[in-house]
Design a protein around this motif. Structure first.
Motif, PDB file in Angstrom:
ATOM      1  N   PHE B 201       3.396  -0.493 -27.529  1.00 15.40           N
ATOM      2  CA  PHE B 201       4.917  -1.126 -27.409  1.00 15.40           C
ATOM      3  C   PHE B 201       5.277  -1.309 -28.977  1.00 15.40           C
ATOM      4  CE2 PHE B 201       4.003  -2.750 -22.975  1.00 15.40           C
ATOM      5  CZ  PHE B 201       5.011  -2.128 -22.618  1.00 15.40           C
ATOM      6  N   ALA B 202       6.817  -0.936 -28.906  1.00 17.72           N
ATOM      7  CA  ALA B 202       7.591  -1.323 -30.019  1.00 17.72           C
ATOM      8  C   ALA B 202       8.222  -2.557 -29.912  1.00 17.72           C
ATOM      9  CB  ALA B 202       8.533   0.045 -30.443  1.00 17.72           C
ATOM     10  N   GLY B 203       8.039  -3.493 -30.457  1.00 18.34           N
ATOM     11  CA  GLY B 203       8.846  -4.805 -30.513  1.00 18.34           C
ATOM     12  C   GLY B 203      10.036  -4.981 -31.126  1.00 18.34           C
ATOM     13  N   PHE B 204      11.244  -4.774 -30.567  1.00 14.56           N
ATOM     14  CA  PHE B 204      12.578  -4.705 -31.093  1.00 14.56           C
ATOM     15  C   PHE B 204      12.803  -3.368 -32.161  1.00 14.56           C
ATOM     16  CE2 PHE B 204      11.097  -9.287 -30.490  1.00 14.56           C
ATOM     17  CZ  PHE B 204      12.192  -9.823 -29.676  1.00 14.56           C
ATOM     18  N   GLY B 205      12.298  -2.421 -31.696  1.00 18.24           N
ATOM     19  CA  GLY B 205      12.310  -1.208 -32.402  1.00 18.24           C
ATOM     20  C   GLY B 205      11.910  -1.496 -33.905  1.00 18.24           C
ATOM     21  N   ASP B 206      10.943  -2.426 -34.042  1.00 19.73           N
ATOM     22  CA  ASP B 206      10.730  -2.742 -35.456  1.00 19.73           C
ATOM     23  C   ASP B 206       9.214  -2.722 -35.760  1.00 19.73           C
ATOM     24  OD1 ASP B 206      11.244  -3.931 -38.200  1.00 19.73           O
ATOM     25  OD2 ASP B 206      10.802  -5.633 -37.573  1.00 19.73           O
ATOM     26  N   PHE B 207       8.462  -3.396 -35.073  1.00 18.56           N
ATOM     27  CA  PHE B 207       6.897  -3.414 -35.016  1.00 18.56           C
ATOM     28  C   PHE B 207       6.293  -3.026 -33.739  1.00 18.56           C
ATOM     29  CE2 PHE B 207       8.263  -7.189 -33.300  1.00 18.56           C
ATOM     30  CZ  PHE B 207       7.465  -7.688 -32.137  1.00 18.56           C
ATOM     31  N   ILE B 208       5.107  -2.484 -33.956  1.00 16.31           N
ATOM     32  CA  ILE B 208       4.140  -1.743 -32.918  1.00 16.31           C
ATOM     33  C   ILE B 208       2.985  -2.666 -32.573  1.00 16.31           C
ATOM     34  CG2 ILE B 208       2.953   0.253 -32.182  1.00 16.31           C
ATOM     35  CD1 ILE B 208       4.833   1.696 -33.663  1.00 16.31           C
ATOM     36  N   PHE B 209       2.775  -2.702 -31.356  1.00 11.85           N
ATOM     37  CA  PHE B 209       1.584  -3.411 -30.773  1.00 11.85           C
ATOM     38  C   PHE B 209       0.928  -2.923 -29.836  1.00 11.85           C
ATOM     39  CE2 PHE B 209       4.578  -5.711 -28.484  1.00 11.85           C
ATOM     40  CZ  PHE B 209       3.956  -5.787 -27.292  1.00 11.85           C
ATOM     41  N   GLU B 210      -0.351  -2.804 -29.605  1.00 12.46           N
ATOM     42  CA  GLU B 210      -1.101  -1.924 -28.779  1.00 12.46           C
ATOM     43  C   GLU B 210      -1.607  -2.786 -27.592  1.00 12.46           C
ATOM     44  OE1 GLU B 210      -1.856   1.423 -29.577  1.00 12.46           O
ATOM     45  OE2 GLU B 210      -0.758   1.340 -31.779  1.00 12.46           O
ATOM     46  N   TYR B 211      -1.802  -2.298 -26.620  1.00 15.97           N
ATOM     47  CA  TYR B 211      -2.291  -2.959 -25.312  1.00 15.97           C
ATOM     48  C   TYR B 211      -3.168  -2.259 -24.338  1.00 15.97           C
ATOM     49  CZ  TYR B 211       1.252  -0.629 -22.526  1.00 15.97           C
ATOM     50  OH  TYR B 211       2.121   0.457 -21.738  1.00 15.97           O
ATOM     51  N   ASP B 212      -4.087  -2.526 -23.753  1.00 16.86           N
ATOM     52  CA  ASP B 212      -5.033  -1.797 -22.587  1.00 16.86           C
ATOM     53  C   ASP B 212      -4.760  -2.425 -21.298  1.00 16.86           C
ATOM     54  OD1 ASP B 212      -6.885  -3.498 -22.591  1.00 16.86           O
ATOM     55  OD2 ASP B 212      -8.072  -2.408 -24.100  1.00 16.86           O
ATOM     56  N   ALA B 213      -5.123  -1.870 -20.297  1.00 14.60           N
ATOM     57  CA  ALA B 213      -5.162  -2.368 -18.973  1.00 14.60           C
ATOM     58  C   ALA B 213      -6.484  -2.180 -18.277  1.00 14.60           C
ATOM     59  CB  ALA B 213      -4.035  -2.207 -17.991  1.00 14.60           C
ATOM     60  N   TYR B 214      -7.124  -2.875 -17.579  1.00 13.25           N
ATOM     61  CA  TYR B 214      -8.412  -2.781 -17.113  1.00 13.25           C
ATOM     62  C   TYR B 214      -8.557  -3.223 -15.539  1.00 13.25           C
ATOM     63  CZ  TYR B 214      -9.163  -7.789 -18.495  1.00 13.25           C
ATOM     64  OH  TYR B 214      -9.147  -8.977 -18.677  1.00 13.25           O
ATOM     65  N   VAL B 215      -9.508  -2.614 -14.822  1.00 10.57           N
ATOM     66  CA  VAL B 215      -9.904  -3.317 -13.543  1.00 10.57           C
ATOM     67  C   VAL B 215     -11.174  -3.721 -13.777  1.00 10.57           C
ATOM     68  CG1 VAL B 215      -8.178  -1.921 -12.045  1.00 10.57           C
ATOM     69  CG2 VAL B 215     -10.275  -0.884 -12.664  1.00 10.57           C
ATOM     70  N   LEU B 216     -11.633  -4.665 -12.760  1.00  8.87           N
ATOM     71  CA  LEU B 216     -13.127  -5.033 -12.799  1.00  8.87           C
ATOM     72  C   LEU B 216     -13.494  -5.426 -11.465  1.00  8.87           C
ATOM     73  CD1 LEU B 216     -13.267  -8.467 -12.644  1.00  8.87           C
ATOM     74  CD2 LEU B 216     -12.383  -8.315 -14.782  1.00  8.87           C
ATOM     75  N   GLY B 217     -14.820  -5.432 -11.191  1.00  5.46           N
ATOM     76  CA  GLY B 217     -15.295  -5.682  -9.900  1.00  5.46           C
ATOM     77  C   GLY B 217     -16.726  -6.093 -10.229  1.00  5.46           C
ATOM     78  N   GLY B 218     -17.289  -6.941  -9.232  1.00  4.32           N
ATOM     79  CA  GLY B 218     -18.390  -7.447  -9.330  1.00  4.32           C
ATOM     80  C   GLY B 218     -18.910  -8.360  -8.321  1.00  4.32           C
ATOM     81  N   VAL B 219     -20.074  -9.202  -8.621  1.00  3.38           N
ATOM     82  CA  VAL B 219     -20.687 -10.008  -7.799  1.00  3.38           C
ATOM     83  C   VAL B 219     -21.287 -11.074  -8.206  1.00  3.38           C
ATOM     84  CG1 VAL B 219     -22.754  -8.770  -7.706  1.00  3.38           C
ATOM     85  CG2 VAL B 219     -22.278 -10.293  -5.599  1.00  3.38           C
ATOM     86  N   GLY B 220     -21.373 -12.220  -7.662  1.00  2.63           N
ATOM     87  CA  GLY B 220     -21.796 -13.509  -8.406  1.00  2.63           C
ATOM     88  C   GLY B 220     -21.900 -14.853  -7.403  1.00  2.63           C
ATOM     89  N   ALA B 221     -21.740 -15.994  -7.671  1.00  2.00           N
ATOM     90  CA  ALA B 221     -21.752 -17.109  -6.837  1.00  2.00           C
ATOM     91  C   ALA B 221     -20.706 -17.987  -7.319  1.00  2.00           C
ATOM     92  CB  ALA B 221     -23.183 -17.582  -6.974  1.00  2.00           C
ATOM     93  N   LEU B 222     -20.107 -18.571  -6.028  1.00  2.00           N
ATOM     94  CA  LEU B 222     -19.206 -19.625  -6.457  1.00  2.00           C
ATOM     95  C   LEU B 222     -19.587 -21.043  -5.761  1.00  2.00           C
ATOM     96  CD1 LEU B 222     -16.434 -20.250  -7.491  1.00  2.00           C
ATOM     97  CD2 LEU B 222     -15.730 -19.564  -5.260  1.00  2.00           C
ATOM     98  N   SER B 223     -19.720 -22.002  -6.379  1.00  2.00           N
ATOM     99  CA  SER B 223     -20.199 -23.281  -5.923  1.00  2.00           C
ATOM    100  C   SER B 223     -19.007 -24.139  -5.390  1.00  2.00           C
ATOM    101  CB  SER B 223     -21.135 -24.025  -7.040  1.00  2.00           C
ATOM    102  OG  SER B 223     -21.484 -25.332  -6.470  1.00  2.00           O
TER     103      SER B 223
END
Lengths: 298, 320
Positions: B201-223
């Motif tokens: 992304f370009a912020g206010f047309g002045d600086f640039i920052f990067e990002y990424d998006a991810y998906v996740l899935g798994g198994v575990g326990a919930l007490s």
């Protein structure tokens, strides 16, 4: 050379500041290269596609309310705005919420118990003059102010929303999906004022057997944050999260108005029973931009 | 005075790494002719001189330019030891199929492969539980097997942060209906995560920052355990772990190549045991009557935290 403690103190302060500056220098070296290199003075982005600048935006939208206690509302509406620049737009969002409403499990649960309760008949109901008659069941009496025959009919709901708003788009970017689909994107926020048409249980006193609803309009601040994913030159898919905080009586219950700090029921339905809530919703939209051709920055 | 000298010495020591930082890395990489350090972007022209000669940068013959049939470019070696003089048929070499991957974006801002990600966060809100909010801290640890695929584990601690909404009491009082409530103690999951999107992304047309998006899935326990609302005088439940599955969607916004803000939406699904809505009037202390039906429950959490990638720096395989 001196053994003056003040001098030593100053020297240490200077050294600390110097070391801090050295720390900054270590990080800023790469920055200097940017400044003195061939890109010095160049804008962060060249040939930026100005999807918004001087274009009208028409965005049919569907909004889904979140964290509803009694019923979910699906609002059908649209966002209309004129983008003065690529980062500033003026317009509004409007939606109709009276068409699709879905009761939650809690509503079904309460209604189930309520029906059972109403089906139970105290002996005196059939023979009111009989010995030992105690009138309606205790739970019937205790809920007489709050529960009619159908809970669904007394629930509060958002009928419509009209929100004039500004849209600020500070971030413009691009996105690679699975390294094969490339989309231009932007991130925006839309602060504004919302006029909300509500249906709520009508104020009453006494309220036993009175479960009519009435309409009113609430005025509330609103703010939305969203992302647009540009599909082509003239359209985009939008996702938006919106806050719409105001007080209303969602269940049609008498929950306040009496006792200490008015935090106890008073057997009346009044404005005191309206509870403040930060209403939240997610919106999906498909945005059209007119004219269909965008401009490109230098 | 002695202290001042020590201070000056520290300052001097501070100067050495500041100037040597880029030099050491660049020099080392440039000699190998293989890689360009991510931190020395501005100076890549220097290193690129060698690295660009071979594209991949990891071939043993890198750094010397082309090798002709007559040993052009390695003339000195051929003069000293003709037996060691490499002989390549350039036509044959040129005819060999090249299986070079072409990337649409040649250099990603952050390489994740073979790096560990520490991800502490705070559960900001439960997005679908209007009765009890399950906030609390959590930490995740992910190891990136490839640049997009990671295996990891996370732990969440809820016990002191469960918040029984005021609304529950109001409903109980108004409608004389008790809603069974549950609270969480802790949760732990093993997850796979996959980075499906990245961008900038370009912020206010002045600086640039990067990002990424991810998906996740798994198994575990919930007490979890029920909160006694039907018969709180007699019932006191204990926490029990349950099998829990999770799926999620996350977004990382990078401030540097090793530090990022991390926001995630995760849905934990598990089989919840609810409190029995009825009571045993003869013996209310009989524990076997306390629990009622099971209900498959989903808890959608919004988490906000940050990610720290180690090692902090990495090398690109291809030149910029």
């Amino acid at each position: 050379m001196t053994s003056n403690p003040r001098f030593t103190k100053r020297l240490l302060t200077a050294l600390t500041a110097g070391l801090a500056l050295l720390g900054i220098t270590e990080h800023s070296q790469a920055q200097e290269l940017y400044l003195t290199g061939p890109l010095a003075g160049a804008p962060a982005v060249r040939k930026l596609r100005l999807y918004r600048r001087t274009r009208f935006e028409i965005a049919p939208a569907v909004s889904f309310t979140l964290l509803d206690e009694y019923q979910r509302t699906i609002l059908l509406g649209a966002r209309l705005q004129f983008n003065i620049t690529d980062w500033l737009a003026i317009g509004g969002w409007g939606a109709l919420g009276s068409v699709i409403r879905l009761p939650t499990a809690l509503t079904d649960n309460i209604q189930g118990v309520n029906q059972q309760r109403q089906a139970q008949v105290a002996p005196c109901n059939t023979a009111p003059t009989g010995p030992g008659c105690a009138g309606p069941l205790l739970t019937q009496r205790l809920t007489a102010v709050n529960l009619g025959k159908k809970l669904k009919d007394q629930l509060g709901g958002i009928d419509w929303v009209a929100a004039p708003q500004l849209t600020l788009t500070p971030f413009r970017g691009k996105l690679a999906l699975f390294q094969s689909i490339y989309l231009d994107t932007d991130v925006y926020i839309s602060p504004g004022v919302a006029f909300v048409g509500l249906t709520e249980r009508k104020n009453c006193s006494p309220c036993v057997g009175e479960f009519k609803t009435a309409s009113r309009m609430a005025i509330a601040p609103t703010i939305a944050a969203g992302m647009s994913f540009y599909v082509n030159k003239w359209s985009a898919i939008g996702f938006e999260y919106r806050l719409l905080p105001f007080a209303w009586n969602r269940g049609g219950f008498d929950t306040a108005g009496g006792g200490k700090d008015n935090e106890f029921p008073d057997n009346k339905i009044s404005d005191a029973d309206q509870r403040f809530r930060v209403n939240q919703m997610m919106t999906i939209s498909y945005n059209f931009y007119l004219p269909t051709q965008y401009k490109v920055s230098e | 005075m002695k202290k001042s000298c020590i201070g000056l010495l520290i300052a001097a020591l501070g100067v050495i790494p500041a100037t040597g930082f880029a030099q050491v890395k660049l020099g080392a990489k440039a000699e190998a002719g293989a890689t360009i350090d991510a931190d020395a972007e501005g100076a890549d022209a220097k290193a690129g001189g060698d690295a660009s000669a071979n594209g991949e940068g990891d071939a043993a013959a890198a750094g010397e330019g082309d090798l002709g049939a007559e040993g052009e470019g390695v003339g000195d070696i051929c003069k000293i030891d003709p037996a060691a003089c490499p002989v390549l048929d350039m036509k044959k070499e040129a005819a060999r199929p090249i299986k070079e991957s072409i990337y649409a974006v040649q250099q990603l801002y952050v390489m994740r492969a073979r790096r560990l990600e520490f991800n502490p966060w705070w559960n900001v809100t439960s997005l679908n539980d209007q009765f009890v909010q399950h906030t609390g801290p959590g930490i995740g640890l992910n190891y990136y097997i490839t640049n997009v695929l990671a295996i990891g584990a996370n732990f969440r601690y809820y016990a002191p942060f469960n918040e029984d909404s005021k609304f529950n009491g109001q409903v109980r009082r108004a409608a004389r209906v008790a809603v069974p409530l549950n609270e969480y103690q802790w949760g732990a999951n093993l997850d796979f995560s996959y980075v499906f999107a990245y961008g900038k992304f370009a912020g206010f047309g002045d600086f640039i920052f990067e990002y990424d998006a991810y998906v996740l899935g798994g198994v575990g326990a919930l007490s979890t355990r029920p909160i006694a609302v039907i018969d709180p005088d007699n019932r006191n439940f204990e926490y029990k772990p349950k099998l829990a599955f999770d799926v999620g969607l996350g977004l990382r916004v990078f401030f540097s190549r090793w530090f990022a803000a991390n926001f995630a939406l995760k849905d934990f699904g598990y089989n919840e045991q609810l409190e029995n809505l009825g009571t045993n009037e003869v013996d209310p202390s009989k524990k076997s009557d306390w629990l009622g039906k099971n209900s498959f429950t989903q808890n959608v959490e919004l988490q906000a935290g940050f990610s720290i990638f180690v090692p902090f720096s990495f090398d690109y395989r291809l030149p910029k």
